[in-house]
Design a protein around this motif. Structure first.
Motif, PDB file in Angstrom:
ATOM      1  N   ALA A  99      -4.085  -6.348   0.875  1.00 25.85           N
ATOM      2  CA  ALA A  99      -4.417  -6.085   2.277  1.00 25.85           C
ATOM      3  C   ALA A  99      -3.214  -5.579   3.065  1.00 25.85           C
ATOM      4  O   ALA A  99      -3.345  -4.664   3.886  1.00 25.85           O
ATOM      5  N   GLN A 100      -2.039  -6.149   2.841  1.00 24.02           N
ATOM      6  CA  GLN A 100      -0.866  -5.716   3.598  1.00 24.02           C
ATOM      7  C   GLN A 100      -0.505  -4.275   3.302  1.00 24.02           C
ATOM      8  O   GLN A 100      -0.150  -3.509   4.201  1.00 24.02           O
ATOM      9  N   CYS A 101      -0.607  -3.864   2.040  1.00 23.03           N
ATOM     10  CA  CYS A 101      -0.317  -2.463   1.691  1.00 23.03           C
ATOM     11  C   CYS A 101      -1.302  -1.521   2.372  1.00 23.03           C
ATOM     12  O   CYS A 101      -0.919  -0.452   2.843  1.00 23.03           O
ATOM     13  N   VAL A 102      -2.560  -1.912   2.429  1.00 25.94           N
ATOM     14  CA  VAL A 102      -3.572  -1.082   3.098  1.00 25.94           C
ATOM     15  C   VAL A 102      -3.247  -0.961   4.579  1.00 25.94           C
ATOM     16  O   VAL A 102      -3.241   0.135   5.145  1.00 25.94           O
ATOM     17  N   ALA A 103      -2.964  -2.087   5.228  1.00 24.68           N
ATOM     18  CA  ALA A 103      -2.654  -2.071   6.663  1.00 24.68           C
ATOM     19  C   ALA A 103      -1.400  -1.258   6.954  1.00 24.68           C
ATOM     20  O   ALA A 103      -1.369  -0.459   7.899  1.00 24.68           O
ATOM     21  N   ASN A 104      -0.359  -1.439   6.148  1.00 26.08           N
ATOM     22  CA  ASN A 104       0.889  -0.703   6.357  1.00 26.08           C
ATOM     23  C   ASN A 104       0.695   0.798   6.174  1.00 26.08           C
ATOM     24  O   ASN A 104       1.281   1.613   6.894  1.00 26.08           O
ATOM     25  N   THR A 105      -0.132   1.167   5.208  1.00 26.69           N
ATOM     26  CA  THR A 105      -0.392   2.580   4.964  1.00 26.69           C
ATOM     27  C   THR A 105      -1.157   3.195   6.129  1.00 26.69           C
ATOM     28  O   THR A 105      -0.800   4.284   6.614  1.00 26.69           O
ATOM     29  N   ALA A 106      -2.184   2.508   6.595  1.00 26.72           N
ATOM     30  CA  ALA A 106      -2.951   3.013   7.749  1.00 26.72           C
ATOM     31  C   ALA A 106      -2.036   3.154   8.968  1.00 26.72           C
ATOM     32  O   ALA A 106      -2.075   4.163   9.680  1.00 26.72           O
ATOM     33  N   TRP A 107      -1.188   2.160   9.193  1.00 28.96           N
ATOM     34  CA  TRP A 107      -0.238   2.192  10.311  1.00 28.96           C
ATOM     35  C   TRP A 107       0.673   3.408  10.194  1.00 28.96           C
ATOM     36  O   TRP A 107       0.918   4.118  11.185  1.00 28.96           O
ATOM     37  N   ALA A 108       1.181   3.660   8.993  1.00 26.55           N
ATOM     38  CA  ALA A 108       2.107   4.776   8.783  1.00 26.55           C
ATOM     39  C   ALA A 108       1.461   6.112   9.126  1.00 26.55           C
ATOM     40  O   ALA A 108       2.059   6.947   9.818  1.00 26.55           O
ATOM     41  N   TYR A 109       0.248   6.326   8.656  1.00 25.07           N
ATOM     42  CA  TYR A 109      -0.425   7.599   8.918  1.00 25.07           C
ATOM     43  C   TYR A 109      -0.710   7.763  10.405  1.00 25.07           C
ATOM     44  O   TYR A 109      -0.584   8.868  10.944  1.00 25.07           O
ATOM     45  N   ALA A 110      -1.051   6.676  11.070  1.00 24.46           N
ATOM     46  CA  ALA A 110      -1.289   6.764  12.518  1.00 24.46           C
ATOM     47  C   ALA A 110       0.011   7.069  13.263  1.00 24.46           C
ATOM     48  O   ALA A 110       0.016   7.874  14.195  1.00 24.46           O
ATOM     49  N   CYS A 111       1.103   6.441  12.848  1.00 23.59           N
ATOM     50  CA  CYS A 111       2.397   6.712  13.498  1.00 23.59           C
ATOM     51  C   CYS A 111       2.782   8.177  13.376  1.00 23.59           C
ATOM     52  O   CYS A 111       3.354   8.753  14.303  1.00 23.59           O
ATOM     53  N   LEU A 112       2.468   8.769  12.241  1.00 24.39           N
ATOM     54  CA  LEU A 112       2.805  10.175  12.019  1.00 24.39           C
ATOM     55  C   LEU A 112       1.698  11.110  12.511  1.00 24.39           C
ATOM     56  O   LEU A 112       1.812  12.328  12.364  1.00 24.39           O
ATOM     57  N   LYS A 113       0.640  10.526  13.055  1.00 24.06           N
ATOM     58  CA  LYS A 113      -0.498  11.290  13.604  1.00 24.06           C
ATOM     59  C   LYS A 113      -1.154  12.187  12.546  1.00 24.06           C
ATOM     60  O   LYS A 113      -1.531  13.322  12.818  1.00 24.06           O
TER      61      LYS A 113
END
Length: 150
Positions: free
Chosen positions: A89-103
């Motif tokens: 779950a943490q890897c999924v959340a971190n990945t989603a966060w990363a893509y959103a940060c980079l738009k």
């Protein structure tokens, strides 16, 4: 600095994606955004295979230093979608966060993330759910099943 770039290229030749991910993570952890080094890591990473943690760490690292390398991020997104059932779950959340940060809105990636969350909501820490919801909101993606699950 050229020694670090040489090391990144050496890791690529020896098939060591884990070391590339660790190098990127280390740069991000100390807020070190050196364009030639990150370009070398991005270029070399696209020749590797990664475990879920490495994919998540690379995404997180590039987002943390605000360094957008579109070819790398699309390469990583493809790999994440292919391996998402192996993620925690943490890897999924971190990945989603990363893509959103980079738009970066990668529809296949975000659909896979949404499905993962819906099916495994109980495995997420509250912060992970919040980060994932934030990522969807930041990218303007509406997912009623995701919001209902959260």
């Amino acid at each position: 600095m050229s020694l670090l770039i040489d090391a990144a290229e050496s890791f690529a030749k020896t098939g060591s994606g884990r070391e590339l991910a660790s190098m990127a993570w280390s740069c991000a952890k100390v807020e070190f955004c050196h364009r030639p080094l990150l370009e070398a890591i991005a270029r070399c990473a696209q020749q590797q295979s990664f475990a879920p943690q490495g994919l998540s760490n690379l995404s997180w690292a590039f987002a943390t230093v605000k360094f957008l390398d579109a070819p790398l991020m699309f390469f990583l997104a493809f790999q994440v979608v292919e391996q998402i059932s192996e993620f925690d779950a943490q890897c999924v959340a971190n990945t989603a966060w990363a893509y959103a940060c980079l738009k970066i809105t990668d529809q296949r990636l975000m659909e896979a993330v949404g499905e993962y969350v819906v099916n495994r909501t109980a495995t997420f820490a509250p912060q992970g759910l919040a980060n994932t919801a934030w990522a969807f909101g930041t990218l303007g993606i509406r997912s009623k099943p995701l919001l209902d699950a959260i």
